[in-house]
Design a protein around this motif. Structure first.
Motif, PDB file in Angstrom:
ATOM      1  N   ASN A 165     -26.533 -13.026  10.337  1.00  0.00           N
ATOM      2  CA  ASN A 165     -26.270 -11.656  10.208  1.00  0.00           C
ATOM      3  C   ASN A 165     -24.618 -11.677   9.953  1.00  0.00           C
ATOM      4  OD1 ASN A 165     -26.578  -8.898  10.143  1.00  0.00           O
ATOM      5  ND2 ASN A 165     -25.400  -8.851  12.042  1.00  0.00           N
ATOM      6  N   ASN A 166     -23.874 -12.683  10.467  1.00  0.00           N
ATOM      7  CA  ASN A 166     -22.374 -12.715  10.479  1.00  0.00           C
ATOM      8  C   ASN A 166     -22.093 -12.960   8.929  1.00  0.00           C
ATOM      9  OD1 ASN A 166     -21.971 -12.471  13.112  1.00  0.00           O
ATOM     10  ND2 ASN A 166     -21.624 -14.525  13.430  1.00  0.00           N
ATOM     11  N   THR A 167     -22.769 -14.057   8.481  1.00  0.00           N
ATOM     12  CA  THR A 167     -22.479 -14.653   6.954  1.00  0.00           C
ATOM     13  C   THR A 167     -22.916 -13.413   5.977  1.00  0.00           C
ATOM     14  OG1 THR A 167     -24.288 -15.835   7.210  1.00  0.00           O
ATOM     15  CG2 THR A 167     -22.220 -17.029   7.616  1.00  0.00           C
ATOM     16  N   LEU A 168     -24.076 -12.883   6.569  1.00  0.00           N
ATOM     17  CA  LEU A 168     -24.469 -11.634   5.331  1.00  0.00           C
ATOM     18  C   LEU A 168     -23.580 -10.612   5.318  1.00  0.00           C
ATOM     19  CD1 LEU A 168     -26.815 -10.345   3.889  1.00  0.00           C
ATOM     20  CD2 LEU A 168     -27.910  -9.622   5.752  1.00  0.00           C
ATOM     21  N   THR A 169     -23.277 -10.298   6.589  1.00  0.00           N
ATOM     22  CA  THR A 169     -21.942  -9.118   6.671  1.00  0.00           C
ATOM     23  C   THR A 169     -20.926  -9.516   5.909  1.00  0.00           C
ATOM     24  OG1 THR A 169     -22.995  -8.488   8.763  1.00  0.00           O
ATOM     25  CG2 THR A 169     -20.652  -7.708   8.245  1.00  0.00           C
ATOM     26  N   ILE A 170     -20.292 -10.707   5.809  1.00  0.00           N
ATOM     27  CA  ILE A 170     -19.186 -11.307   5.464  1.00  0.00           C
ATOM     28  C   ILE A 170     -19.445 -11.058   3.740  1.00  0.00           C
ATOM     29  CG2 ILE A 170     -17.718 -13.121   4.694  1.00  0.00           C
ATOM     30  CD1 ILE A 170     -17.919 -13.815   7.623  1.00  0.00           C
ATOM     31  N   ALA A 171     -20.626 -11.556   3.141  1.00  0.00           N
ATOM     32  CA  ALA A 171     -21.001 -11.588   1.836  1.00  0.00           C
ATOM     33  C   ALA A 171     -20.953  -9.931   1.328  1.00  0.00           C
ATOM     34  CB  ALA A 171     -22.301 -12.316   1.523  1.00  0.00           C
ATOM     35  N   LEU A 172     -21.442  -9.246   1.985  1.00  0.00           N
ATOM     36  CA  LEU A 172     -21.671  -7.881   1.637  1.00  0.00           C
ATOM     37  C   LEU A 172     -20.386  -7.170   1.475  1.00  0.00           C
ATOM     38  CD1 LEU A 172     -25.003  -6.687   3.422  1.00  0.00           C
ATOM     39  CD2 LEU A 172     -24.803  -7.285   1.265  1.00  0.00           C
ATOM     40  N   ASN A 173     -19.530  -7.257   2.822  1.00  0.00           N
ATOM     41  CA  ASN A 173     -18.317  -6.858   2.616  1.00  0.00           C
ATOM     42  C   ASN A 173     -17.418  -7.145   1.540  1.00  0.00           C
ATOM     43  OD1 ASN A 173     -18.917  -5.030   4.968  1.00  0.00           O
ATOM     44  ND2 ASN A 173     -18.098  -6.383   6.260  1.00  0.00           N
ATOM     45  N   GLN A 174     -17.639  -8.440   1.473  1.00  0.00           N
ATOM     46  CA  GLN A 174     -16.402  -8.968   0.142  1.00  0.00           C
ATOM     47  C   GLN A 174     -16.824  -8.564  -1.056  1.00  0.00           C
ATOM     48  OE1 GLN A 174     -16.510 -13.406   0.581  1.00  0.00           O
ATOM     49  NE2 GLN A 174     -15.024 -13.496   2.231  1.00  0.00           N
ATOM     50  N   ALA A 175     -18.115  -8.119  -1.213  1.00  0.00           N
ATOM     51  CA  ALA A 175     -18.480  -7.576  -2.585  1.00  0.00           C
ATOM     52  C   ALA A 175     -18.280  -6.285  -2.881  1.00  0.00           C
ATOM     53  CB  ALA A 175     -20.026  -7.715  -2.509  1.00  0.00           C
ATOM     54  N   GLY A 176     -18.079  -5.578  -1.783  1.00  0.00           N
ATOM     55  CA  GLY A 176     -17.493  -4.306  -1.879  1.00  0.00           C
ATOM     56  C   GLY A 176     -18.504  -3.305  -2.597  1.00  0.00           C
TER      57      GLY A 176
END
Length: 199
Positions: A165-176
């Motif tokens: 979940n941590n890395t999924l959240t990072i990927a989604l947030n970085q994509a904007g």
């Protein structure tokens, strides 16, 4: 438990062991079937809701349904009847269309989170960037989906290797806003390929 991998979740990975030390290590990049069988193997079924009234169970009136895993019959979300399920297996079909390689091994990680409420697939793309002979940045295509109605289906490019979940959240947030999104409406059930999905 920030990784959000519960006892009923599975995740598979190829390559470096995830930071949380969980998951099933695969000997090579996975085909869609290998990743689906190892990480999921279940479908989401929609069931009517009931309330207990004394010794009776009465159906809940209105448009609410329970999304239930087919393997353990646990609820992964309560949604309206407008919600259309994108099955894990169908998500792999979308990805195989996008990568133009229906049978080739390309999946690096895949899994479910929060007891099956969320899922992701991560496909390795052939490109990478090498910096100073030390750091290598891989290019991935990510699909994220929820069965509790909390998010739309999202597809995006990312350099993040999603393993929890941590890395999924990072990927989604970085994509904007740089991602394709599709809500769980009837149009998702009608899509026959990723190109219908991506529009």
């Amino acid at each position: 438990m920030a990784h959000e991998l519960t006892k009923t979740d599975k995740m598979v990975y190829y390559g470096q062991k995830p930071w949380h030390g969980l998951g099933i290590e695969m000997p090579n990049l996975m085909t869609a079937k290998e990743a689906f069988d190892a990480a999921f193997g279940w479908r989401v079924e929609q069931k009517e809701l009931y309330i207990r009234h004394g010794n009776e169970f009465l159906p809940v009136t209105g448009s609410w349904r329970a999304n239930v895993r087919s393997d353990n019959f646990e609820s992964v979300g309560i949604v309206t009847d407008a919600y259309q399920v994108l099955q894990p297996e169908k998500a792999f079909e979308f990805f195989d269309e996008v990568t133009m390689d229906p049978n080739g091994p390309k999946y690096v990680t895949a899994g479910s989170l929060k007891g099956g409420r969320k899922m992701w697939l991560l496909a390795k793309m052939p490109d990478f960037i090498q910096i100073a002979d030390k750091d290598r940045y891989e290019d991935y295509l990510l699909l994220s989906n929820s069965f509790d109605g909390s998010t739309a289906v999202e597809i995006l490019w990312t350099p993040v290797r999603v393993v929890c979940n941590n890395t999924l959240t990072i990927a989604l947030n970085q994509a904007g806003s740089q991602k394709f999104k599709m809500r769980h409406f009837p149009s998702i059930a009608k899509a026959k390929s990723a190109w219908d999905f991506l529009g």
